[in-house]
Design an enzyme around this catalytic site. Sequence first.
Site, short mmCIF file in Angstrom:
data_model
loop_
_atom_site.label_atom_id
_atom_site.label_comp_id
_atom_site.label_asym_id
_atom_site.label_seq_id
_atom_site.Cartn_x
_atom_site.Cartn_y
_atom_site.Cartn_z
N ARG A 122 0.84 -1.21 0.00
CA ARG A 122 0.00 0.00 0.00
C ARG A 122 0.87 1.26 0.00
O ARG A 122 0.45 2.32 -0.45
CB ARG A 122 -0.96 0.01 1.20
CG ARG A 122 -1.71 1.33 1.36
CD ARG A 122 -2.97 1.19 2.19
NE ARG A 122 -2.72 0.69 3.52
CZ ARG A 122 -2.25 1.42 4.55
NH1 ARG A 122 -1.96 2.69 4.38
NH2 ARG A 122 -2.06 0.87 5.72
N TYR B 256 -16.79 15.15 -18.42
CA TYR B 256 -17.36 13.83 -18.16
C TYR B 256 -18.38 13.92 -17.01
O TYR B 256 -18.08 14.50 -15.95
CB TYR B 256 -16.21 12.89 -17.81
CG TYR B 256 -16.62 11.54 -17.29
CD1 TYR B 256 -17.47 10.72 -18.03
CD2 TYR B 256 -16.16 11.07 -16.07
CE1 TYR B 256 -17.84 9.47 -17.56
CE2 TYR B 256 -16.51 9.82 -15.60
CZ TYR B 256 -17.35 9.04 -16.34
OH TYR B 256 -17.72 7.81 -15.87
N LYS C 55 -8.62 3.84 -20.06
CA LYS C 55 -8.88 4.12 -21.47
C LYS C 55 -7.63 3.84 -22.33
O LYS C 55 -7.19 2.71 -22.34
CB LYS C 55 -9.39 5.56 -21.60
CG LYS C 55 -10.52 5.92 -20.62
CD LYS C 55 -11.73 5.05 -20.85
CE LYS C 55 -12.99 5.47 -20.13
NZ LYS C 55 -12.95 5.71 -18.69
N ASP D 87 -7.74 16.98 -17.17
CA ASP D 87 -8.07 15.57 -17.43
C ASP D 87 -7.71 15.32 -18.89
O ASP D 87 -8.36 15.83 -19.81
CB ASP D 87 -9.56 15.33 -17.17
CG ASP D 87 -9.95 13.86 -17.35
OD1 ASP D 87 -9.25 13.16 -18.11
OD2 ASP D 87 -10.96 13.43 -16.76
N1 PLP Z 1 -12.27 11.19 -17.12
C1 PLP Z 1 -12.85 10.96 -18.31
C2 PLP Z 1 -12.67 11.97 -19.40
C3 PLP Z 1 -13.60 9.81 -18.53
O1 PLP Z 1 -14.18 9.61 -19.74
C4 PLP Z 1 -13.75 8.87 -17.47
C5 PLP Z 1 -14.55 7.64 -17.64
O2 PLP Z 1 -15.21 7.44 -18.62
C6 PLP Z 1 -13.14 9.15 -16.25
C7 PLP Z 1 -12.41 10.30 -16.10
C8 PLP Z 1 -13.29 8.20 -15.09
O3 PLP Z 1 -12.41 7.14 -15.24
P1 PLP Z 1 -12.61 5.71 -14.52
O4 PLP Z 1 -13.82 5.10 -15.12
O5 PLP Z 1 -11.34 5.00 -14.79
O6 PLP Z 1 -12.82 6.00 -13.07
#
Ligand code: PLP
Length: 420
Positions: free
Chosen positions: A64, A118, A227, A190
Amino acid sequence: MPDASHDHETLRPATLAVHGGRRPSAEDPDVAPPLRRTSTFLQHEGTHSSTDAGDWSSPLVYSRYKNPGVEDCEVRLARLEGAERAALFASGMAAIHAVVRAAIPGSGGRVAMARQIYGGSVALFEDVLAEQGIALDPFDVDCGDELAACLDRGATLVHVEGISNPVARVADLRRIARQAHAAGAALSVDSTFASPIVQRPLVGAPRGAAAPPPEERADYVVHSATKALGGHSDLTAGVVLGSADLMEPVLHRRKVAGAILDPAAAWLLTRSLATVDLRVRAQCRAAMGIAEALRGAPGVTHVHYPGLASDPSHARALELLEPGLFGSVLAFELEGGDAATRDLVGRLRLALDAPSLGGVETLVSIPAFMSHVAMSPEERRAAGVGPGCVRVAAGIEDPADLAADFLAALAASGAAAASG
Ligand code: PLP
């Protein structure tokens, strides 16, 4: 054995993706990175001297706190992104949560967040961070005045997507960074839709172009590594990247709160990273092929893709994204509106109806029924999502086969019939 890692500022991403981390040696000869699943490590004289002196971060003590495979994956990710440090988390959402809590410690605070974002990020604020007294102040990603008003109201963190979900709008990151920093706020980007192959917000410019001054660069980058970084739709992970100073509290909180990625998932991510440059370039080619095929196709009223010269984000994409790359995600709108979307999606023979992106297989999703279902049609429109919107996350299949799949589905669907 010589280590190529010191060349990481000059090596290109395809090379870094393979050689950016652990180097096999006589003492550690496995060419493929080993999986070290252990949750705990034998303590001995060497580790006692560190922990007795209060240093719990250098020795291997407990997974951890630190695991060699997780750390190797972080080094690779940091080098790809041009960051000093990376921290892996169990998901993209855990990574975004970690940035907000590290950037805004204590209780209370205000975050300016782009409206083009998102839906899960909005839920994080509304359902979790609001309880901790952190207010969400939304702004249009293209409106400097709205961002200025959020900063005037006391936002100390600005959070945007470099390429937004679902209509792939490219944010003017340099202007947003300048505004945030002039007000004393930090910028978190992001970069999930871009991946480090398409854009590096901590560096601020494509490879080969002059890097902008630090005030025009992001402070934190986050990815849903679920992703493009993972790339095969078979793992869930997130990563935060930034300077060593800013990452210190992120790493400390991760250790104490226990949100580190499992070593097995990190191993899978490391294996996937070796091909990230190949995959993302193939996805960008496929996205361009689909966008070009859909533009002007019967029943399609609009195609959103920054690679199209007609797209409002095209000029900004040429300035901020890596040459020739415009991302793997596009969206299009059907004349038949939301009612026509499921029929069309149901007729696709290759692309799959599933809510993610960045995998080897092309996925489609309907924002009005999935990522943006909680919004009213007006709110969706404000976020750039018109009626009949279908998001396409291109995989690595042949672009001609994908284009043919979409055109055949359109020809057979009510969407085409509606347009006559
Ligand atoms: N940021 C974006 C742009 C996303 O499209 C997503 C999920 O679709 C996330 C964050 C969240 O990621 P996770 O599903 O790995 O928690």
